[in-house]
Motif scaffolding. Structure first.
Motif, mmCIF file in Angstrom:
data_model
loop_
_atom_site.group_PDB
_atom_site.id
_atom_site.type_symbol
_atom_site.label_atom_id
_atom_site.label_comp_id
_atom_site.label_asym_id
_atom_site.label_seq_id
_atom_site.Cartn_x
_atom_site.Cartn_y
_atom_site.Cartn_z
ATOM 1 N N ILE A 141 -3.859 3.526 2.479
ATOM 2 C CA ILE A 141 -2.632 4.253 2.835
ATOM 3 C C ILE A 141 -2.286 3.923 4.278
ATOM 4 O O ILE A 141 -3.124 4.023 5.168
ATOM 5 C CB ILE A 141 -2.789 5.777 2.659
ATOM 6 N N SER A 142 -1.046 3.514 4.499
ATOM 7 C CA SER A 142 -0.596 3.117 5.834
ATOM 8 C C SER A 142 0.535 4.011 6.317
ATOM 9 O O SER A 142 1.245 4.610 5.507
ATOM 10 C CB SER A 142 -0.072 1.674 5.806
ATOM 11 N N PRO A 143 0.751 4.070 7.629
ATOM 12 C CA PRO A 143 1.907 4.827 8.139
ATOM 13 C C PRO A 143 3.174 3.984 8.022
ATOM 14 O O PRO A 143 3.124 2.755 8.120
ATOM 15 C CB PRO A 143 1.559 5.073 9.602
ATOM 16 N N CYS A 144 4.287 4.621 7.807
ATOM 17 C CA CYS A 144 5.585 3.950 7.794
ATOM 18 C C CYS A 144 5.818 3.369 9.188
ATOM 19 O O CYS A 144 5.617 4.052 10.195
ATOM 20 C CB CYS A 144 6.678 4.950 7.443
ATOM 21 N N GLU A 145 6.236 2.116 9.248
ATOM 22 C CA GLU A 145 6.458 1.475 10.547
ATOM 23 C C GLU A 145 7.783 1.892 11.180
ATOM 24 O O GLU A 145 8.013 1.622 12.354
ATOM 25 C CB GLU A 145 6.395 -0.040 10.394
ATOM 26 N N ILE A 146 8.636 2.549 10.416
ATOM 27 C CA ILE A 146 9.935 2.977 10.937
ATOM 28 C C ILE A 146 9.841 4.383 11.539
ATOM 29 O O ILE A 146 10.176 4.603 12.702
ATOM 30 C CB ILE A 146 11.015 2.944 9.838
ATOM 31 N N SER A 186 0.839 -1.200 0.000
ATOM 32 C CA SER A 186 0.000 0.000 0.000
ATOM 33 C C SER A 186 0.874 1.251 0.000
ATOM 34 O O SER A 186 2.074 1.184 0.250
ATOM 35 C CB SER A 186 -0.913 -0.006 1.225
ATOM 36 N N ALA A 187 0.255 2.368 -0.278
ATOM 37 C CA ALA A 187 0.963 3.643 -0.193
ATOM 38 C C ALA A 187 1.314 3.893 1.270
ATOM 39 O O ALA A 187 0.619 3.423 2.175
ATOM 40 C CB ALA A 187 0.085 4.764 -0.731
ATOM 41 N N LEU A 188 2.392 4.618 1.510
ATOM 42 C CA LEU A 188 2.840 4.880 2.882
ATOM 43 C C LEU A 188 2.980 6.374 3.132
ATOM 44 O O LEU A 188 3.454 7.109 2.279
ATOM 45 C CB LEU A 188 4.201 4.226 3.140
ATOM 46 N N VAL A 189 2.598 6.778 4.334
ATOM 47 C CA VAL A 189 2.861 8.139 4.790
ATOM 48 C C VAL A 189 4.129 8.085 5.636
ATOM 49 O O VAL A 189 4.274 7.207 6.491
ATOM 50 C CB VAL A 189 1.696 8.714 5.615
ATOM 51 N N HIS A 190 5.057 9.000 5.362
ATOM 52 C CA HIS A 190 6.316 9.098 6.107
ATOM 53 C C HIS A 190 6.422 10.485 6.734
ATOM 54 O O HIS A 190 5.827 11.443 6.245
ATOM 55 C CB HIS A 190 7.517 8.955 5.162
ATOM 56 N N ARG A 191 7.228 10.579 7.771
ATOM 57 C CA ARG A 191 7.626 11.895 8.263
ATOM 58 C C ARG A 191 8.492 12.523 7.176
ATOM 59 O O ARG A 191 9.138 11.809 6.405
ATOM 60 C CB ARG A 191 8.444 11.781 9.540
ATOM 61 N N ILE A 213 -5.703 13.286 6.602
ATOM 62 C CA ILE A 213 -6.658 12.763 5.611
ATOM 63 C C ILE A 213 -6.090 11.515 4.947
ATOM 64 O O ILE A 213 -6.782 10.507 4.791
ATOM 65 C CB ILE A 213 -6.992 13.847 4.563
ATOM 66 N N ALA A 214 -4.823 11.555 4.567
ATOM 67 C CA ALA A 214 -4.188 10.403 3.906
ATOM 68 C C ALA A 214 -4.205 9.181 4.803
ATOM 69 O O ALA A 214 -4.516 8.067 4.354
ATOM 70 C CB ALA A 214 -2.755 10.756 3.496
ATOM 71 N N LEU A 215 -3.888 9.352 6.075
ATOM 72 C CA LEU A 215 -3.861 8.213 7.000
ATOM 73 C C LEU A 215 -5.251 7.639 7.270
ATOM 74 O O LEU A 215 -5.381 6.503 7.714
ATOM 75 C CB LEU A 215 -3.170 8.598 8.305
#
Length: 109
Positions: free
Chosen positions: A94-99, A62-67, A87-89
């Motif tokens: 769309i998932s958050p980056c696990e790192i 899936s797409a990822l949101v990163h800092r 909104i993206a999260l």
């Protein structure tokens, strides 16, 4: 001029001293330029840390949101605002980056 220093020798000595001074000044300029570049990078990193970015969806993930400062996905385009990241999260694909865990910077905002 018996026993004295000739005008030619005085000017050669002066030229050597001025060349030494110029090397010293150029060295200080290089130091200041290095410090300025480091400070600019530090400011850019601090600014990026307060923003977010999206890594597009791949066929297998899936797409990822990163800092904004996450090194796993370099910026390719612009940053997201806080509202855009929230909104993206909220989107199911769309998932958050696990790192870098970008959602921690958005909770309670």
């Amino acid at each position: 001029m018996p026993g004295g220093i000739s005008d030619l020798d005085k000017n050669r000595a002066l030229a050597q001293w001025l060349e030494w001074q110029l090397r010293q000044v150029k060295g200080r300029i290089r130091e200041f330029e290095t410090k300025e570049q480091q400070e600019r990078r530090r400011r850019e990193q601090a600014h990026a840390a307060l923003r977010w970015k999206i890594q597009p969806q791949r066929s297998s993930s899936s797409a990822l949101v990163h800092r904004g400062d996450c090194a796993l996905y370099p910026v390719q385009g612009g940053f997201l605002t806080r509202e855009e990241a929230v909104i993206a999260l909220a989107e199911p694909d769309i998932s958050p980056c696990e790192i870098c865990r970008p959602e921690t910077g958005l909770v309670g905002g």
